[in-house]
Design a protein around this motif. Structure first.
Motif, PDB file in Angstrom:
ATOM      1  N   THR A  50      26.692  13.298  23.045  1.00 45.27           N
ATOM      2  CA  THR A  50      27.063  14.772  23.443  1.00 45.27           C
ATOM      3  C   THR A  50      28.298  15.090  22.901  1.00 45.27           C
ATOM      4  N   THR A  51      29.280  14.275  22.694  1.00 42.23           N
ATOM      5  CA  THR A  51      30.368  14.733  21.975  1.00 42.23           C
ATOM      6  C   THR A  51      30.527  14.535  20.551  1.00 42.23           C
ATOM      7  N   ALA A  52      29.330  14.032  20.193  1.00 46.18           N
ATOM      8  CA  ALA A  52      29.513  13.744  18.643  1.00 46.18           C
ATOM      9  C   ALA A  52      29.510  14.865  17.696  1.00 46.18           C
ATOM     10  N   LEU A  53      30.241  14.892  16.577  1.00 44.80           N
ATOM     11  CA  LEU A  53      30.196  15.927  15.752  1.00 44.80           C
ATOM     12  C   LEU A  53      29.007  16.210  14.748  1.00 44.80           C
ATOM     13  N   SER A  54      28.545  17.301  14.671  1.00 47.38           N
ATOM     14  CA  SER A  54      27.554  17.637  13.762  1.00 47.38           C
ATOM     15  C   SER A  54      27.600  18.922  12.912  1.00 47.38           C
ATOM     16  N   PRO A  55      27.018  19.320  11.899  1.00 49.41           N
ATOM     17  CA  PRO A  55      25.979  18.210  11.234  1.00 49.41           C
ATOM     18  C   PRO A  55      26.726  17.092  10.700  1.00 49.41           C
ATOM     19  N   ALA A  56      25.856  16.265  10.207  1.00 43.18           N
ATOM     20  CA  ALA A  56      26.428  14.906   9.738  1.00 43.18           C
ATOM     21  C   ALA A  56      25.877  14.034   8.632  1.00 43.18           C
ATOM     22  N   ARG A  57      26.496  13.592   7.887  1.00 39.73           N
ATOM     23  CA  ARG A  57      26.066  12.312   6.952  1.00 39.73           C
ATOM     24  C   ARG A  57      26.264  11.262   7.550  1.00 39.73           C
ATOM     25  N   VAL A  58      25.278  10.383   7.810  1.00 34.69           N
ATOM     26  CA  VAL A  58      25.235   9.166   8.601  1.00 34.69           C
ATOM     27  C   VAL A  58      24.854   7.991   7.733  1.00 34.69           C
ATOM     28  N   ALA A  59      25.881   6.920   7.939  1.00 36.55           N
ATOM     29  CA  ALA A  59      25.519   5.462   7.600  1.00 36.55           C
ATOM     30  C   ALA A  59      25.269   4.736   8.803  1.00 36.55           C
ATOM     31  N   LEU A  60      24.260   4.245   8.823  1.00 32.95           N
ATOM     32  CA  LEU A  60      23.476   3.705   9.891  1.00 32.95           C
ATOM     33  C   LEU A  60      23.513   2.050  10.155  1.00 32.95           C
ATOM     34  N   GLY A  61      24.222   1.411  10.974  1.00 31.42           N
ATOM     35  CA  GLY A  61      24.015  -0.147  11.019  1.00 31.42           C
ATOM     36  C   GLY A  61      25.041  -0.691  11.948  1.00 31.42           C
ATOM     37  N   ASN A  62      25.165  -2.141  11.831  1.00 33.74           N
ATOM     38  CA  ASN A  62      26.362  -2.720  12.516  1.00 33.74           C
ATOM     39  C   ASN A  62      27.679  -2.642  11.963  1.00 33.74           C
ATOM     40  N   PHE A  63      27.576  -2.965  10.578  1.00 37.28           N
ATOM     41  CA  PHE A  63      28.748  -3.052   9.890  1.00 37.28           C
ATOM     42  C   PHE A  63      30.019  -4.062  10.399  1.00 37.28           C
ATOM     43  N   ASP A  64      29.334  -5.256  10.890  1.00 38.94           N
ATOM     44  CA  ASP A  64      30.508  -6.049  11.285  1.00 38.94           C
ATOM     45  C   ASP A  64      31.153  -6.685  10.068  1.00 38.94           C
ATOM     46  N   GLY A  65      32.303  -6.531   9.837  1.00 38.26           N
ATOM     47  CA  GLY A  65      33.122  -6.811   8.695  1.00 38.26           C
ATOM     48  C   GLY A  65      33.530  -6.046   7.926  1.00 38.26           C
ATOM     49  N   VAL A  66      32.569  -4.854   7.754  1.00 41.23           N
ATOM     50  CA  VAL A  66      32.847  -3.670   6.798  1.00 41.23           C
ATOM     51  C   VAL A  66      33.175  -4.085   5.354  1.00 41.23           C
ATOM     52  N   HIS A  67      32.321  -5.094   5.051  1.00 40.36           N
ATOM     53  CA  HIS A  67      32.596  -5.677   3.543  1.00 40.36           C
ATOM     54  C   HIS A  67      31.818  -5.042   2.606  1.00 40.36           C
ATOM     55  N   LEU A  68      31.848  -5.379   1.225  1.00 41.29           N
ATOM     56  CA  LEU A  68      31.616  -4.809   0.067  1.00 41.29           C
ATOM     57  C   LEU A  68      30.273  -4.311   0.104  1.00 41.29           C
ATOM     58  N   GLY A  69      29.098  -4.943   0.744  1.00 41.09           N
ATOM     59  CA  GLY A  69      27.916  -4.286   0.879  1.00 41.09           C
ATOM     60  C   GLY A  69      27.953  -3.218   1.793  1.00 41.09           C
ATOM     61  N   HIS A  70      28.522  -3.199   2.974  1.00 36.21           N
ATOM     62  CA  HIS A  70      28.648  -2.212   3.747  1.00 36.21           C
ATOM     63  C   HIS A  70      29.236  -0.982   3.309  1.00 36.21           C
ATOM     64  N   GLN A  71      30.205  -1.096   2.359  1.00 33.72           N
ATOM     65  CA  GLN A  71      31.087   0.119   1.754  1.00 33.72           C
ATOM     66  C   GLN A  71      30.091   0.729   0.684  1.00 33.72           C
ATOM     67  N   GLY A  72      29.045   0.121   0.041  1.00 28.81           N
ATOM     68  CA  GLY A  72      28.351   0.562  -0.461  1.00 28.81           C
ATOM     69  C   GLY A  72      27.366   1.411   0.263  1.00 28.81           C
ATOM     70  N   VAL A  73      26.955   1.033   1.337  1.00 32.48           N
ATOM     71  CA  VAL A  73      26.017   1.988   2.154  1.00 32.48           C
ATOM     72  C   VAL A  73      26.858   3.257   2.804  1.00 32.48           C
ATOM     73  N   ILE A  74      27.993   2.810   2.956  1.00 33.24           N
ATOM     74  CA  ILE A  74      28.997   4.087   3.263  1.00 33.24           C
ATOM     75  C   ILE A  74      29.399   5.001   2.203  1.00 33.24           C
ATOM     76  N   ALA A  75      29.526   4.629   1.181  1.00 31.36           N
ATOM     77  CA  ALA A  75      30.078   5.286   0.056  1.00 31.36           C
ATOM     78  C   ALA A  75      29.001   6.615   0.003  1.00 31.36           C
ATOM     79  N   GLU A  76      27.595   6.409   0.181  1.00 31.11           N
ATOM     80  CA  GLU A  76      26.791   7.436  -0.225  1.00 31.11           C
ATOM     81  C   GLU A  76      26.949   8.462   0.985  1.00 31.11           C
ATOM     82  N   ILE A  77      27.700   8.553   2.079  1.00 34.64           N
ATOM     83  CA  ILE A  77      28.110   9.513   3.004  1.00 34.64           C
ATOM     84  C   ILE A  77      29.299  10.202   2.740  1.00 34.64           C
TER      85      ILE A  77
END
Length: 330
Positions: free
Chosen positions: A8-35
């Motif tokens: 209810t307090t989230a900002l929108s509209p959004a581009r969303v990277a969805l996942g747990n992202f524990d570590g925020v490693h290079l693979g996660h960074q590839g997913v996040i780069a898309e948004i």
């Protein structure tokens, strides 16, 4: 970065990277780069907010037709919820916030992982979370992503469901580096074996321990090697016990070469794991200050010595070895 645990307090509209992202490693960074995108200048409210126990920046007001680069993650980790067992994390929440902010993420939505959320079908998750609350225009996930009740949804079904809402889906393929799959589990295995070099390569940065310096037994001081005893978050994943060469980063951002011992100090009958950091050529008081330790090299396993003199001689050798390693690898 705006941090919230409520849709209810989230900002929108959004581009969303969805996942747990524990570590925020290079693979996660590839997913996040898309948004990520070059966001226009935004107005800020004057009120300071606190979310998840973190000091957050002022909440941005919606402006025009812009979208917010958003990471949607879960707290606690779904595995912890389903197994009922506490799970140690490569990046506890404060550290995850720091890493995401450095990448340019504008919003972190930490969804409380509850029984109600776990019961949502993939279709209901997309409709309720991504569409109704976040008005998601683009969603990015990894190729092996699963979601919804009984993990029945995957990256392909996410794309299919999203089409009904004109939601663009980006699916990042699995990534490998020097024959090793880039994943949180691979990084955990590397750290558990003391292979800091591999873990750091997969993370894209040195693995770090971040905490507050607390008063210890001051045994290091009596040996001529004063140490900073680091109090870590209870859910921080600890690497293999032993001695490491590290860079110790102070609150002002300055980094000092250092030696770290992680373990129970068997020579002096330690009764619990401790993290002790000796900063080379350092003089000063670090008590109650924050300290971030960047692990660089695993030097040796922890072992018991026959005397304090033997321990002192080994610490001296560890310092010399660490100094040599750190000079060659800044």
């Amino acid at each position: 970065m705006w941090v919230t645990s409520s849709l209810t307090t989230a900002l929108s509209p959004a581009r969303v990277a969805l996942g747990n992202f524990d570590g925020v490693h290079l693979g996660h960074q590839g997913v996040i780069a898309e948004i990520l995108h070059d966001a226009p200048q935004r107005d800020l409210s004057l009120s300071q907010v606190r979310a998840e126990g973190l000091e957050c920046e002022p909440s941005p007001r919606l402006s025009g037709d812009r979208t917010y680069a958003t990471v949607v993650s879960f707290n606690p980790h779904p595995q912890e919820f389903f197994t009922g067992r506490a799970r140690s994390l490569l990046t506890p929440v404060p550290e995850k916030v720091e890493q995401l902010r450095s990448l340019g993420v504008e919003q972190l939505v930490l969804l409380p992982f509850t029984a109600e959320l776990a019961r949502l079908t993939p279709e209901a998750f997309v409709a309720e979370v991504l569409q109704r609350h976040l008005q998601t225009q683009r969603v990015s996930v990894g190729e092996n992503f699963h979601f919804g009740r009984n993990r029945s949804g995957n990256s392909a079904s996410l794309r299919q469901i999203g089409q009904a809402y004109h939601m663009e889906a980006c699916i990042a393929g699995l990534q490998y580096l020097e024959g090793h799959r880039i994943s949180s589990s691979t990084i955990r295995q590397a750290l558990a074996s003391g292979d800091v070099t591999q873990a750091n390569c997969l993370l894209g940065r040195p693995y770090q321990l971040q905490g507050t310096v607390e008063l210890g037994q001051q045994l290091g001081r009596t040996l001529g090697f004063p140490t900073a005893n680091l109090a870590l978050p209870a859910d921080k994943f600890l690497p293999r016990w032993g001695v490491y060469s590290v860079w110790a980063q102070l609150e002002d951002g300055c980094k000092w070469p250092a030696v770290m011992n992680l373990g129970c100090r068997p020579t002096v009958a330690g009764d619990r794991p401790t993290v002790e950091v000796h900063l080379l050529d350092w003089q000063g008081d670090l008590y109650h200050h924050s300290l971030t330790v960047h692990l660089m090299t695993y030097l040796r396993p922890e072992r018991q010595f026959s005397s304090l003199d033997a321990l002192k001689a080994q610490i001296h050798q560890d310092c010399q070895t660490a100094r040599s390693h750190l000079q060659s690898r800044p």
